[in-house]
Design an enzyme around this catalytic site. Structure first.
Site, PDB file in Angstrom:
ATOM      1  N   SER A 122      96.207  23.568  90.800  1.00  0.00           N
ATOM      2  CA  SER A 122      96.171  23.042  90.697  1.00  0.00           C
ATOM      3  C   SER A 122      97.581  22.038  91.024  1.00  0.00           C
ATOM      4  O   SER A 122      97.346  21.738  92.302  1.00  0.00           O
ATOM      5  CB  SER A 122      96.105  22.388  89.203  1.00  0.00           C
ATOM      6  OG  SER A 122      95.594  21.646  88.807  1.00  0.00           O
ATOM      7  N   ASP A 177      83.900  22.902  88.429  1.00  0.00           N
ATOM      8  CA  ASP A 177      85.056  21.876  88.697  1.00  0.00           C
ATOM      9  C   ASP A 177      85.460  20.812  87.414  1.00  0.00           C
ATOM     10  O   ASP A 177      84.900  19.784  88.776  1.00  0.00           O
ATOM     11  CB  ASP A 177      86.612  22.351  89.014  1.00  0.00           C
ATOM     12  CG  ASP A 177      88.027  21.736  88.841  1.00  0.00           C
ATOM     13  OD1 ASP A 177      88.579  21.519  88.033  1.00  0.00           O
ATOM     14  OD2 ASP A 177      89.046  22.856  89.490  1.00  0.00           O
ATOM     15  N   HIS A 211      87.580  24.574  85.759  1.00  0.00           N
ATOM     16  CA  HIS A 211      89.490  24.235  86.535  1.00  0.00           C
ATOM     17  C   HIS A 211      90.130  25.516  85.932  1.00  0.00           C
ATOM     18  O   HIS A 211      90.714  25.888  84.941  1.00  0.00           O
ATOM     19  CB  HIS A 211      89.422  23.092  85.971  1.00  0.00           C
ATOM     20  CG  HIS A 211      91.140  22.894  86.841  1.00  0.00           C
ATOM     21  ND1 HIS A 211      91.419  22.253  87.789  1.00  0.00           N
ATOM     22  CD2 HIS A 211      92.201  22.430  86.087  1.00  0.00           C
ATOM     23  CE1 HIS A 211      92.497  21.715  88.728  1.00  0.00           C
ATOM     24  NE2 HIS A 211      92.700  21.994  87.043  1.00  0.00           N
TER      25      HIS A 211
END
Length: 232
Positions: A122, A177, A211
């Site tokens: 991320s 995600d 995610h």
């Protein structure tokens, strides 16, 4: 060999997994927003190689605009998660310099840059991409999970004299995600192909994954590390 960590602030409390054998390579892995190095040190411990040192630093705690200025671990400020959102250019560049200081520290301790992989998840993956592509040392590769390329409009010009023009990049993204849609990952992969040799960019997607990471992704990361950092 043990260098002095005091000159590298992020190393003083970083989680470091040392191998049982002589360390001839290193993986520096950067966590995502609001996390710490501990969670990725745990994840990497399940795929570790005995001659590789794994370094998982903690991001400083700063107010994050995206989260109503709440103070949390963050490599730089985030204003939004879309490709055209304003970006914290000064913060991104400063964070990249701090990661480059870790790379320099490992080099002083005898690990050449072409035996160092930089990676992250991320926001940490975003920073690893930016840092590696603007680094003046030729690194082994980049692991970019569920992320994007910060300051993407500055590339390919921002890539430092193309030192890492041939760097191998493993980019992975969950297809479900909700935070950083897989479409942004795909756009990032296309952008990366304009910065490095296109054949060096792998973009893998995982159905049903949000995610987060998954076992198949971690196996892909392990294979990538094994291939680029073989035992010597």
């Amino acid at each position: 060999m043990c260098g002095n960590n005091m000159s590298v602030p992020l190393l003083t409390d970083a989680v470091t997994l040392s191998g049982p054998e002589r360390e001839t390579a290193a993986v520096i892995f950067l966590h995502g927003l609001g996390d710490t190095g501990h969670s990725w040190a745990d994840a990497l411990s399940s795929i570790r190689l005995p001659y590789v040192k794994y370094i998982c630093p903690h991001a400083p705690r700063i107010p994050v605009t995206l989260n109503m200025k709440m103070v949390m671990p963050s490599w730089f400020d985030l204003m939004g998660l879309t490709p055209d959102a304003p970006e914290d250019e000064a913060g991104i560049k400063k964070a990249a310099e701090n990661i480059k200081a870790i790379i320099e520290h490992e080099m002083k301790n005898g690990i050449p840059p072409n035996r160092i992989i930089l990676g992250g998840f991320s926001q940490g993956g975003a920073l690893s991409l930016y840092t590696a592509l603007t680094c003046q040392h030729q690194l082994a590769g980049i692991v970019a999970l569920s992320c994007w390329l910060p300051l993407h409009k500055a590339f390919p010009q921002a890539a430092n004299n193309g030192v890492n023009k041939d760097i191998a990049i493993l980019q992975c993204h969950g297809e479900m995600d909700p935070m950083i849609p897989v479409r942004f990952g795909a756009l990032t992969a296309e952008k990366l192909k304009s910065v490095v040799t296109p054949a060096k960019v792998q973009f893998k997607t995982y159905p049903g994954v949000m995610h987060s990471s998954c076992p198949q992704e971690m196996m892909a990361v392990k294979e990538f590390i094994e291939k680029l950092l073989p035992r010597i």
